[in-house]
Design an enzyme around this catalytic site. Structure first.
Site, PDB file in Angstrom:
ATOM      1  N   ARG A  43      71.925  63.331  80.394  1.00 30.17           N
ATOM      2  CA  ARG A  43      71.143  62.920  81.561  1.00 30.17           C
ATOM      3  C   ARG A  43      71.648  63.638  82.811  1.00 30.17           C
ATOM      4  O   ARG A  43      72.687  64.293  82.788  1.00 30.17           O
ATOM      5  CB  ARG A  43      71.248  61.397  81.748  1.00 30.17           C
ATOM      6  CG  ARG A  43      70.531  60.597  80.677  1.00 30.17           C
ATOM      7  CD  ARG A  43      70.813  59.110  80.773  1.00 30.17           C
ATOM      8  NE  ARG A  43      72.203  58.808  80.467  1.00 30.17           N
ATOM      9  CZ  ARG A  43      72.754  57.607  80.555  1.00 30.17           C
ATOM     10  NH1 ARG A  43      72.039  56.585  80.963  1.00 30.17           N
ATOM     11  NH2 ARG A  43      74.023  57.426  80.247  1.00 30.17           N
ATOM     12  N   LYS A  94      77.188  59.261  84.808  1.00 27.50           N
ATOM     13  CA  LYS A  94      78.366  58.617  84.230  1.00 27.50           C
ATOM     14  C   LYS A  94      79.510  58.557  85.233  1.00 27.50           C
ATOM     15  O   LYS A  94      79.540  59.287  86.229  1.00 27.50           O
ATOM     16  CB  LYS A  94      78.841  59.393  82.996  1.00 27.50           C
ATOM     17  CG  LYS A  94      77.931  59.242  81.806  1.00 27.50           C
ATOM     18  CD  LYS A  94      77.628  57.805  81.498  1.00 27.50           C
ATOM     19  CE  LYS A  94      78.210  57.318  80.216  1.00 27.50           C
ATOM     20  NZ  LYS A  94      77.723  55.971  79.877  1.00 27.50           N
ATOM     21  N   TYR A 147      77.047  55.311  87.828  1.00 31.35           N
ATOM     22  CA  TYR A 147      77.646  54.234  87.032  1.00 31.35           C
ATOM     23  C   TYR A 147      79.165  54.394  87.077  1.00 31.35           C
ATOM     24  O   TYR A 147      79.681  55.514  86.959  1.00 31.35           O
ATOM     25  CB  TYR A 147      77.216  54.328  85.559  1.00 31.35           C
ATOM     26  CG  TYR A 147      75.787  53.937  85.281  1.00 31.35           C
ATOM     27  CD1 TYR A 147      75.334  52.648  85.540  1.00 31.35           C
ATOM     28  CD2 TYR A 147      74.897  54.839  84.719  1.00 31.35           C
ATOM     29  CE1 TYR A 147      74.017  52.285  85.265  1.00 31.35           C
ATOM     30  CE2 TYR A 147      73.576  54.479  84.438  1.00 31.35           C
ATOM     31  CZ  TYR A 147      73.147  53.202  84.715  1.00 31.35           C
ATOM     32  OH  TYR A 147      71.841  52.840  84.445  1.00 31.35           O
ATOM     33  N   HIS A 206      81.594  51.268  86.015  1.00 27.76           N
ATOM     34  CA  HIS A 206      82.217  50.347  85.035  1.00 27.76           C
ATOM     35  C   HIS A 206      83.732  50.339  85.194  1.00 27.76           C
ATOM     36  O   HIS A 206      84.474  50.698  84.273  1.00 27.76           O
ATOM     37  CB  HIS A 206      81.795  50.721  83.606  1.00 27.76           C
ATOM     38  CG  HIS A 206      80.323  50.589  83.371  1.00 27.76           C
ATOM     39  ND1 HIS A 206      79.697  49.364  83.260  1.00 27.76           N
ATOM     40  CD2 HIS A 206      79.344  51.524  83.269  1.00 27.76           C
ATOM     41  CE1 HIS A 206      78.397  49.554  83.076  1.00 27.76           C
ATOM     42  NE2 HIS A 206      78.155  50.845  83.094  1.00 27.76           N
ATOM     43  N   GLU A 249      75.878  49.804  88.377  1.00 36.81           N
ATOM     44  CA  GLU A 249      75.807  48.595  87.544  1.00 36.81           C
ATOM     45  C   GLU A 249      76.025  47.311  88.336  1.00 36.81           C
ATOM     46  O   GLU A 249      75.778  46.228  87.796  1.00 36.81           O
ATOM     47  CB  GLU A 249      76.807  48.669  86.376  1.00 36.81           C
ATOM     48  CG  GLU A 249      78.281  48.538  86.748  1.00 36.81           C
ATOM     49  CD  GLU A 249      78.912  49.856  87.162  1.00 36.81           C
ATOM     50  OE1 GLU A 249      78.198  50.853  87.279  1.00 36.81           O
ATOM     51  OE2 GLU A 249      80.147  49.875  87.380  1.00 36.81           O
ATOM     52  N   ASP A 293      77.843  47.955  73.129  1.00 40.59           N
ATOM     53  CA  ASP A 293      78.609  48.396  74.313  1.00 40.59           C
ATOM     54  C   ASP A 293      79.406  47.241  74.917  1.00 40.59           C
ATOM     55  O   ASP A 293      80.292  47.462  75.742  1.00 40.59           O
ATOM     56  CB  ASP A 293      77.696  49.054  75.359  1.00 40.59           C
ATOM     57  CG  ASP A 293      76.642  48.110  75.897  1.00 40.59           C
ATOM     58  OD1 ASP A 293      76.328  47.100  75.222  1.00 40.59           O
ATOM     59  OD2 ASP A 293      76.133  48.365  77.000  1.00 40.59           O
TER      60      ASP A 293
HETATM   61  N1  LIG Z   1      73.746  50.360  73.094  1.00 38.85           N
HETATM   62  C1  LIG Z   1      73.155  50.792  74.190  1.00 38.85           C
HETATM   63  O1  LIG Z   1      72.919  51.978  74.358  1.00 38.85           O
HETATM   64  C2  LIG Z   1      72.725  49.811  75.242  1.00 38.85           C
HETATM   65  C3  LIG Z   1      71.832  50.204  76.252  1.00 38.85           C
HETATM   66  C4  LIG Z   1      71.406  49.234  77.177  1.00 38.85           C
HETATM   67  C5  LIG Z   1      71.890  47.929  77.102  1.00 38.85           C
HETATM   68  N2  LIG Z   1      72.792  47.608  76.113  1.00 38.85           N
HETATM   69  C6  LIG Z   1      73.323  46.250  75.944  1.00 38.85           C
HETATM   70  O2  LIG Z   1      72.353  45.393  75.380  1.00 38.85           O
HETATM   71  C7  LIG Z   1      72.743  44.045  75.654  1.00 38.85           C
HETATM   72  C8  LIG Z   1      71.558  43.243  76.172  1.00 38.85           C
HETATM   73  O3  LIG Z   1      71.215  43.715  77.465  1.00 38.85           O
HETATM   74  P1  LIG Z   1      70.005  43.099  78.309  1.00 38.85           P
HETATM   75  O4  LIG Z   1      69.781  44.013  79.457  1.00 38.85           O
HETATM   76  O5  LIG Z   1      68.866  42.784  77.409  1.00 38.85           O
HETATM   77  O6  LIG Z   1      70.649  41.742  78.832  1.00 38.85           O
HETATM   78  P2  LIG Z   1      69.846  40.464  79.389  1.00 38.85           P
HETATM   79  O7  LIG Z   1      70.806  39.720  80.218  1.00 38.85           O
HETATM   80  O8  LIG Z   1      68.535  40.872  79.965  1.00 38.85           O
HETATM   81  O9  LIG Z   1      69.517  39.612  78.064  1.00 38.85           O
HETATM   82  C9  LIG Z   1      70.507  39.003  77.289  1.00 38.85           C
HETATM   83  C10 LIG Z   1      69.894  37.779  76.640  1.00 38.85           C
HETATM   84  O10 LIG Z   1      70.856  37.259  75.708  1.00 38.85           O
HETATM   85  C11 LIG Z   1      70.678  35.851  75.697  1.00 38.85           C
HETATM   86  N3  LIG Z   1      71.835  35.229  75.067  1.00 38.85           N
HETATM   87  C12 LIG Z   1      73.076  35.033  75.566  1.00 38.85           C
HETATM   88  N4  LIG Z   1      73.848  34.418  74.656  1.00 38.85           N
HETATM   89  C13 LIG Z   1      73.091  34.232  73.553  1.00 38.85           C
HETATM   90  C14 LIG Z   1      73.314  33.644  72.280  1.00 38.85           C
HETATM   91  N5  LIG Z   1      74.506  33.135  71.950  1.00 38.85           N
HETATM   92  N6  LIG Z   1      72.294  33.640  71.385  1.00 38.85           N
HETATM   93  C15 LIG Z   1      71.092  34.156  71.700  1.00 38.85           C
HETATM   94  N7  LIG Z   1      70.808  34.710  72.910  1.00 38.85           N
HETATM   95  C16 LIG Z   1      71.800  34.747  73.815  1.00 38.85           C
HETATM   96  C17 LIG Z   1      70.486  35.517  77.165  1.00 38.85           C
HETATM   97  O11 LIG Z   1      69.889  34.234  77.334  1.00 38.85           O
HETATM   98  C18 LIG Z   1      69.570  36.648  77.619  1.00 38.85           C
HETATM   99  O12 LIG Z   1      68.194  36.304  77.531  1.00 38.85           O
HETATM  100  C19 LIG Z   1      73.901  44.163  76.653  1.00 38.85           C
HETATM  101  O13 LIG Z   1      75.132  44.052  75.955  1.00 38.85           O
HETATM  102  C20 LIG Z   1      73.746  45.546  77.198  1.00 38.85           C
HETATM  103  O14 LIG Z   1      74.969  46.055  77.706  1.00 38.85           O
HETATM  104  C21 LIG Z   1      73.201  48.525  75.196  1.00 38.85           C
END
Ligand SMILES: NC(=O)c1ccc[n+]([C@@H]2O[C@H](COP(=O)([O-])OP(=O)(O)OC[C@H]3O[C@@H](n4cnc5c(N)ncnc54)[C@H](O)[C@@H]3O)[C@@H](O)[C@H]2O)c1
Length: 372
Positions: A15, A75, A94, A96, A118, A270
């Site tokens: 990116r 990054k 970003y 972190h 973030e 992550d």
């Molecule tokens: N791997 C990647 O490349 C990548 C990219 C973007 C985001 N992410 C990750 O994805 C994850 C989700 O991000 P998001 O933006 O959707 O967050 P978000 O806050 O929008 O949504 C998280 C959801 O999880 C729910 N939740 C919390 N505890 C729970 C449980 N025990 N059981 C069921 N649901 C539960 C919350 O109520 C919420 O609705 C984060 O860890 C984020 O860092 C990873």
């Protein structure tokens, strides 16, 4: 303001901090923009595209860092980049910092004014500069999950949408936030039988109101989660507890209850992942198998679609970038509490309490930093 955008040097990062369209807008606001040569190539933007938008192309990162009053990146700055930062310069990217004491120490030593994507908020407390990457990862999850299920990858050999006469695949999404909702929309669009589980009743009501019958939803009790995971062809992990490691919601023992060759896409990797058997993988080698279940756990999923991710991130950062450039960071932060929430370091002071708490370092409030 002189704005500089270097080429990203973190491995596998394609990116870039500014798109040609962002350059065009900054130039129209009277700013000058320096782009390091080939900075946009990984996202499909050539030097010529940036020149046409009004940028100047610099031969090396050294020039960009030396001349720019504000550095715009994607990054966190790598050690070589950190040496080039200085007091009086703004860094917008970003960061972190909480799990990264070495970077924090270097930013404090440099004196740079660092505004972290973030921690910038919106008026409802959301994170507008994280959301675009969650949208990308969420929409990508069913796509990579469908691919993982293919026979050549060791999967069950099930097509998500089925065909006439063959039932669609069952997709279970744990977490119905930004990632989960986008994943559900795409999986349902591919014709799968989709259920979203969440622990927030307001969120489940929202999903029900907005999406109706496109996909089902359920309360993420341990019992219902175990029942649905056992029936699933594809399970997508998308939970987040802000500021904490992801809770482990599926144990190794539960894998034995799943269908052989079923797939897990743990987007929450992550934050440590929400399956006990998850560990981070890369785009080069994204899938591994545990007890007959395929795991896809790439920690930077948006990197697979760098062009879409760059444009989505650029759309979200542009208004903040323009505010900082137009007003200077002090007035931009003073007038906008959402941007002020992004301030992490200034003139050798840490200005974000959660980072100070995590690293056991003293912090100054952003308001106090504004008076320095
Ligand atoms: N791997 C990647 O490349 C990548 C990219 C973007 C985001 N992410 C990750 O994805 C994850 C989700 O991000 P998001 O933006 O959707 O967050 P978000 O806050 O929008 O949504 C998280 C959801 O999880 C729910 N939740 C919390 N505890 C729970 C449980 N025990 N059981 C069921 N649901 C539960 C919350 O109520 C919420 O609705 C984060 O860890 C984020 O860092 C990873």
């Amino acid at each position: 303001m002189k704005i500089g955008c270097p080429k990203e040097i973190k491995p596998q990062e394609f990116r870039v901090g500014m798109t040609p369209n962002a350059v065009r807008e900054a130039v129209a606001h009277g700013h000058s923009v320096m782009i390091e040569t080939a900075a946009g190539v990984g996202s499909g933007f050539s030097d010529a595209d940036y020149i046409a938008a009004g940028a100047s192309i610099q031969p090396s990162a050294e020039e960009v860092f030396a001349r720019a009053e504000m550095i715009v990146k994607v990054k966190e700055p790598q050690p070589a980049e950190r040496k080039r930062l200085r007091e009086g310069q703004v860094l917008f990217t970003y960061l972190h910092l909480a799990p990264d004491p070495a970077q924090t120490a270097d930013l404090l030593a440099s004196g740079v004014t660092a505004i972290a994507y973030e921690t910038v908020t919106d008026r409802s407390g959301g994170l507008p500069l994280l959301a675009p990457m969650s949208e990308v990862a969420g929409r990508l999850a069913p796509q990579v999950g469908a691919w993982t299920l293919q026979k050549a990858n060791g999967g069950r050999g099930v097509l998500l949408g089925g065909v006439p006469g063959v039932m669609p695949a069952k997709v279970v999404i744990i977490g119905g936030g930004v990632v989960g909702t986008h994943a559900a929309r795409i999986a349902a669009g591919m014709g799968a039988d989709v259920t979203v589980l969440d622990r927030s009743l307001p969120r489940l009501r929202y999903l029900d109101d907005v999406f109706g019958r496109a996909f089902k939803n359920g309360y993420a009790s341990a019992g219902l989660t175990a029942e649905l995971v056992a029936q699933a062809d594809l399970v997508i992990g998308a939970v987040l507890i802000p500021g904490a490691a992801a809770p482990k919601l599926v144990t190794r023992a539960q894998l034995a209850t799943m269908k052989p060759g079923a797939a897990i896409v743990d987007v929450a990797i992550d934050q440590g992942g929400c399956f006990e058997t998850s560990h981070a993988t890369t785009h080069q080698d994204p899938i591994y198998e545990v007890d007959g279940i395929l795991h896809y756990c790439v920690a930077n999923m948006p990197g697979a679609v760098a062009r879409t991710s760059t444009i989505a991130l650029g759309n979200a950062t542009l208004p903040f970038l323009l505010a900082i450039a137009d007003k200077g960071w002090q007035r931009a932060c003073a007038e906008d509490p959402c941007l002020k929430a992004g301030l992490n370091t200034h003139a050798g002071h840490l200005t974000y309490a959660a980072v100070g708490h995590a690293l056991n370092l003293p912090t100054m409030s952003a308001d106090e930093a504004l008076t320095l």
